[in-house]
Design a protein around this motif. Structure first.
Motif, PDB file in Angstrom:
ATOM      1  N   SER A  29       0.828  -1.192   0.000  1.00 47.31           N
ATOM      2  CA  SER A  29       0.000   0.000   0.000  1.00 47.31           C
ATOM      3  C   SER A  29       0.870   1.252   0.000  1.00 47.31           C
ATOM      4  O   SER A  29       1.894   1.303   0.693  1.00 47.31           O
ATOM      5  N   ILE A  30       0.453   2.256  -0.782  1.00 48.56           N
ATOM      6  CA  ILE A  30       1.151   3.537  -0.809  1.00 48.56           C
ATOM      7  C   ILE A  30       0.135   4.636  -0.540  1.00 48.56           C
ATOM      8  O   ILE A  30      -1.068   4.444  -0.702  1.00 48.56           O
ATOM      9  N   THR A  31       0.615   5.797  -0.117  1.00 47.98           N
ATOM     10  CA  THR A  31      -0.260   6.936   0.123  1.00 47.98           C
ATOM     11  C   THR A  31      -0.224   7.847  -1.087  1.00 47.98           C
ATOM     12  O   THR A  31       0.843   8.264  -1.529  1.00 47.98           O
ATOM     13  N   VAL A  32      -1.388   8.146  -1.623  1.00 48.09           N
ATOM     14  CA  VAL A  32      -1.503   9.023  -2.784  1.00 48.09           C
ATOM     15  C   VAL A  32      -2.038  10.367  -2.292  1.00 48.09           C
ATOM     16  O   VAL A  32      -3.118  10.444  -1.704  1.00 48.09           O
ATOM     17  N   PHE A  33      -1.258  11.426  -2.512  1.00 46.45           N
ATOM     18  CA  PHE A  33      -1.651  12.775  -2.121  1.00 46.45           C
ATOM     19  C   PHE A  33      -2.269  13.468  -3.329  1.00 46.45           C
ATOM     20  O   PHE A  33      -1.723  13.420  -4.425  1.00 46.45           O
ATOM     21  N   THR A  34      -3.391  14.146  -3.115  1.00 41.74           N
ATOM     22  CA  THR A  34      -4.057  14.832  -4.222  1.00 41.74           C
ATOM     23  C   THR A  34      -3.660  16.296  -4.332  1.00 41.74           C
ATOM     24  O   THR A  34      -3.911  16.914  -5.350  1.00 41.74           O
ATOM     25  N   GLU A  35      -3.044  16.854  -3.278  1.00 44.89           N
ATOM     26  CA  GLU A  35      -2.610  18.247  -3.326  1.00 44.89           C
ATOM     27  C   GLU A  35      -1.165  18.292  -3.829  1.00 44.89           C
ATOM     28  O   GLU A  35      -0.281  17.684  -3.241  1.00 44.89           O
ATOM     29  N   PRO A  36      -0.898  19.026  -4.908  1.00 44.11           N
ATOM     30  CA  PRO A  36       0.439  18.986  -5.501  1.00 44.11           C
ATOM     31  C   PRO A  36       1.486  19.842  -4.786  1.00 44.11           C
ATOM     32  O   PRO A  36       2.672  19.628  -4.982  1.00 44.11           O
ATOM     33  N   PHE A  37       1.106  20.794  -3.935  1.00 46.52           N
ATOM     34  CA  PHE A  37       2.089  21.733  -3.410  1.00 46.52           C
ATOM     35  C   PHE A  37       2.401  21.533  -1.930  1.00 46.52           C
ATOM     36  O   PHE A  37       3.555  21.383  -1.558  1.00 46.52           O
ATOM     37  N   ASN A  38       1.417  21.543  -1.058  1.00 41.87           N
ATOM     38  CA  ASN A  38       1.660  21.469   0.376  1.00 41.87           C
ATOM     39  C   ASN A  38       0.995  20.212   0.922  1.00 41.87           C
ATOM     40  O   ASN A  38      -0.146  20.245   1.355  1.00 41.87           O
ATOM     41  N   VAL A  39       1.724  19.122   0.968  1.00 42.33           N
ATOM     42  CA  VAL A  39       1.143  17.846   1.386  1.00 42.33           C
ATOM     43  C   VAL A  39       0.935  17.776   2.890  1.00 42.33           C
ATOM     44  O   VAL A  39       0.188  16.959   3.377  1.00 42.33           O
ATOM     45  N   ASP A  41      -0.433  20.106   4.794  1.00 42.04           N
ATOM     46  CA  ASP A  41      -1.603  20.898   5.187  1.00 42.04           C
ATOM     47  C   ASP A  41      -2.792  20.009   5.541  1.00 42.04           C
ATOM     48  O   ASP A  41      -3.472  20.239   6.514  1.00 42.04           O
ATOM     49  N   GLY A  42      -3.052  19.005   4.748  1.00 44.80           N
ATOM     50  CA  GLY A  42      -4.151  18.083   5.012  1.00 44.80           C
ATOM     51  C   GLY A  42      -5.506  18.573   4.548  1.00 44.80           C
ATOM     52  O   GLY A  42      -6.523  17.987   4.890  1.00 44.80           O
ATOM     53  N   ALA A  43      -5.565  19.662   3.801  1.00 46.16           N
ATOM     54  CA  ALA A  43      -6.846  20.180   3.312  1.00 46.16           C
ATOM     55  C   ALA A  43      -7.406  19.303   2.197  1.00 46.16           C
ATOM     56  O   ALA A  43      -8.613  19.220   2.025  1.00 46.16           O
ATOM     57  N   TRP A  44      -6.543  18.684   1.439  1.00 47.13           N
ATOM     58  CA  TRP A  44      -6.969  17.828   0.335  1.00 47.13           C
ATOM     59  C   TRP A  44      -6.950  16.381   0.810  1.00 47.13           C
ATOM     60  O   TRP A  44      -6.159  16.003   1.658  1.00 47.13           O
ATOM     61  N   PRO A  45      -7.785  15.542   0.233  1.00 49.34           N
ATOM     62  CA  PRO A  45      -7.815  14.141   0.689  1.00 49.34           C
ATOM     63  C   PRO A  45      -6.578  13.352   0.239  1.00 49.34           C
ATOM     64  O   PRO A  45      -5.936  13.673  -0.758  1.00 49.34           O
ATOM     65  N   THR A  46      -6.253  12.342   1.013  1.00 48.52           N
ATOM     66  CA  THR A  46      -5.191  11.399   0.661  1.00 48.52           C
ATOM     67  C   THR A  46      -5.812  10.010   0.623  1.00 48.52           C
ATOM     68  O   THR A  46      -6.832   9.738   1.267  1.00 48.52           O
ATOM     69  N   PHE A  47      -5.207   9.135  -0.155  1.00 49.71           N
ATOM     70  CA  PHE A  47      -5.720   7.779  -0.310  1.00 49.71           C
ATOM     71  C   PHE A  47      -4.604   6.776  -0.082  1.00 49.71           C
ATOM     72  O   PHE A  47      -3.466   7.000  -0.512  1.00 49.71           O
ATOM     73  N   ASN A  48      -4.914   5.675   0.566  1.00 46.54           N
ATOM     74  CA  ASN A  48      -3.994   4.549   0.684  1.00 46.54           C
ATOM     75  C   ASN A  48      -4.472   3.489  -0.290  1.00 46.54           C
ATOM     76  O   ASN A  48      -5.556   2.917  -0.126  1.00 46.54           O
ATOM     77  N   LEU A  49      -3.666   3.259  -1.333  1.00 46.57           N
ATOM     78  CA  LEU A  49      -4.030   2.318  -2.386  1.00 46.57           C
ATOM     79  C   LEU A  49      -2.869   1.371  -2.659  1.00 46.57           C
ATOM     80  O   LEU A  49      -1.706   1.739  -2.472  1.00 46.57           O
ATOM     81  N   PRO A  50      -3.167   0.177  -3.158  1.00 43.89           N
ATOM     82  CA  PRO A  50      -2.077  -0.704  -3.592  1.00 43.89           C
ATOM     83  C   PRO A  50      -1.348  -0.093  -4.797  1.00 43.89           C
ATOM     84  O   PRO A  50      -1.970   0.578  -5.634  1.00 43.89           O
TER      85      PRO A  50
END
Length: 115
Positions: A29-39, A41-50
């Motif tokens: 599993s890896i963490t996919v960040f949807t915010e490209p600049f400030n990871v 911050d936590g304002a944008w969702p993140t996903f744990n996906l294979p």
């Protein structure tokens, strides 16, 4: 129908086996960040996906975008083919109309003129 079965066996089956092997080898599993600049911050969702889902998903999105852009670029060629088909049908209809106007006694070859 035999060509389709041969295509499945020679191309699709090995490709499916490669995808299966890739998926089994990359299950972590890896963490996919949807915010490209400030990871952080936590304002944008993140996903744990294979990992295999992320890679295969990116490949599928690339195929869809590439196929769509190719389809859009070839629009003028499809339009030209439709116009040529319409023109061909009109010329065939005109040819048949002219043939029906000739008399059955004529051979279709113009007579030579003796002046």
């Amino acid at each position: 129908m035999a060509m389709r079965a041969l295509f499945r066996i020679l191309v699709i089956a090995p490709f499916a086996l490669l995808l299966l092997a890739f998926s089994l080898a990359n299950r972590q599993s890896i963490t996919v960040f949807t915010e490209p600049f400030n990871v952080a911050d936590g304002a944008w969702p993140t996903f744990n996906l294979p990992l295999y889902l992320v890679v295969l998903g990116a490949m599928m999105i690339g195929v869809i975008i590439g196929g769509s852009s190719t389809w859009l670029r070839q629009g003028r060629h499809r339009k030209a083919a439709r116009e040529a088909s319409r023109k061909s049908a009109a010329l065939i209809a005109e040819n048949e109309a002219l043939r029906s106007q000739t008399t059955p006694a004529s051979s279709g070859v113009p007579a030579s003129r003796n002046a």
